[in-house]
Scaffold this motif. Structure first.
Motif, PDB file in Angstrom:
ATOM      1  N   ARG A  13       0.793  -1.226   0.000  1.00 32.44           N
ATOM      2  CA  ARG A  13       0.000   0.000   0.000  1.00 32.44           C
ATOM      3  C   ARG A  13       0.827   1.280   0.000  1.00 32.44           C
ATOM      4  N   ILE A  50      -5.655  -1.809  14.881  1.00 28.98           N
ATOM      5  CA  ILE A  50      -6.208  -1.227  13.655  1.00 28.98           C
ATOM      6  C   ILE A  50      -6.118  -2.134  12.446  1.00 28.98           C
ATOM      7  N   ARG A  51      -5.607  -3.335  12.592  1.00 28.97           N
ATOM      8  CA  ARG A  51      -5.327  -4.150  11.415  1.00 28.97           C
ATOM      9  C   ARG A  51      -6.566  -4.578  10.636  1.00 28.97           C
ATOM     10  N   GLU A  52      -7.763  -4.426  11.192  1.00 29.84           N
ATOM     11  CA  GLU A  52      -8.984  -4.745  10.452  1.00 29.84           C
ATOM     12  C   GLU A  52      -9.241  -3.711   9.347  1.00 29.84           C
ATOM     13  N   ARG A  53      -8.946  -2.435   9.607  1.00 23.14           N
ATOM     14  CA  ARG A  53      -9.139  -1.362   8.621  1.00 23.14           C
ATOM     15  C   ARG A  53      -7.936  -0.435   8.629  1.00 23.14           C
ATOM     16  N   GLU A  55      -6.001   0.836   6.247  1.00 18.05           N
ATOM     17  CA  GLU A  55      -5.876   1.893   5.244  1.00 18.05           C
ATOM     18  C   GLU A  55      -6.662   3.137   5.640  1.00 18.05           C
ATOM     19  N   ALA A  56      -7.862   2.969   6.135  1.00 16.35           N
ATOM     20  CA  ALA A  56      -8.660   4.114   6.575  1.00 16.35           C
ATOM     21  C   ALA A  56      -7.950   4.847   7.719  1.00 16.35           C
ATOM     22  N   TYR A  57      -7.397   4.093   8.635  1.00 15.31           N
ATOM     23  CA  TYR A  57      -6.685   4.693   9.762  1.00 15.31           C
ATOM     24  C   TYR A  57      -5.461   5.465   9.271  1.00 15.31           C
ATOM     25  N   ASP A 131     -16.744   7.501   3.189  1.00 17.41           N
ATOM     26  CA  ASP A 131     -15.399   7.103   3.611  1.00 17.41           C
ATOM     27  C   ASP A 131     -14.500   8.312   3.834  1.00 17.41           C
ATOM     28  N   GLU A 134     -15.482   9.834   7.112  1.00 13.33           N
ATOM     29  CA  GLU A 134     -14.958   9.013   8.204  1.00 13.33           C
ATOM     30  C   GLU A 134     -13.460   9.267   8.403  1.00 13.33           C
TER      31      GLU A 134
END
Length: 174
Positions: A13, A50-53, A55-57, A131, A134
């Motif tokens: 990423r 935070i590993r579930e989301r 990229e957003a973080y 998004d 958020e």
């Protein structure tokens, strides 16, 4: 286990996140690399949470860190960016795309940090309004109004830059 996941995330990423940082930093690649590095260093200790989301973080952290950089920048000695002369005749092919890209990056750099963040997340990172809201911790209505105002301001800046140049380097595609 989480070290490998984090390494995989960074490996795959980083190019997209660096592009986001580059645009948030107003086209300064060195500042963008530093910004991304700082954010990734802060993210690593929180990886399990935070590993579930991630990229957003990370995107939200990039926007916040970029905003903080602009706030602190006024306290530093001002830097003069190298000026690229836009008064070239119409360029053929790939050279024209580079000139257009430079014009857009310069126009983005002239936007306020929050407005630039909305434009970058919506159109360069292709996030939805929800998004983007958020990531920026604001309402969808704020994203909509900032998008509208930001696009209008970008048009003004690009039109002004091309009006000064007798050989415009970009068409009105924004």
């Amino acid at each position: 286990m989480s070290d490998a996941e984090f390494t995989d995330f960074v490996t795959h990423r980083s190019p997209a996140l660096l592009r986001t940082a580059y645009l948030l930093c107003g086209g300064d690649r060195g500042a963008a690399e530093d910004l991304l590095q700082e954010v990734l260093e802060r993210v690593f200790p929180r990886w399990r949470r935070i590993r579930e989301r991630p990229e957003a973080y990370v995107r939200a952290a990039l926007v916040n860190a970029a905003t903080n950089r602009w706030r602190h920048r006024s306290r530093r000695v001002s830097e003069s960016p190298l000026e690229w002369d836009l008064a070239h005749p119409q360029l053929p092919g790939p050279e024209q795309r580079v000139a257009d890209r430079e014009l857009v990056v310069q126009a983005l750099a002239a936007l306020p940090a929050r407005m630039r963040a909305v434009i970058v997340l919506r159109f360069f990172d292709d996030l939805t309004e929800r998004d983007t809201a958020e990531a920026l911790r604001c309402g969808v209505g704020t994203v909509k109004s900032q998008t509208s105002r930001g696009l209008a301001r970008l048009r003004e800046l690009i039109d002004a830059a091309t009006a000064e140049d007798p050989h415009p380097t970009t068409s009105r595609s924004i």
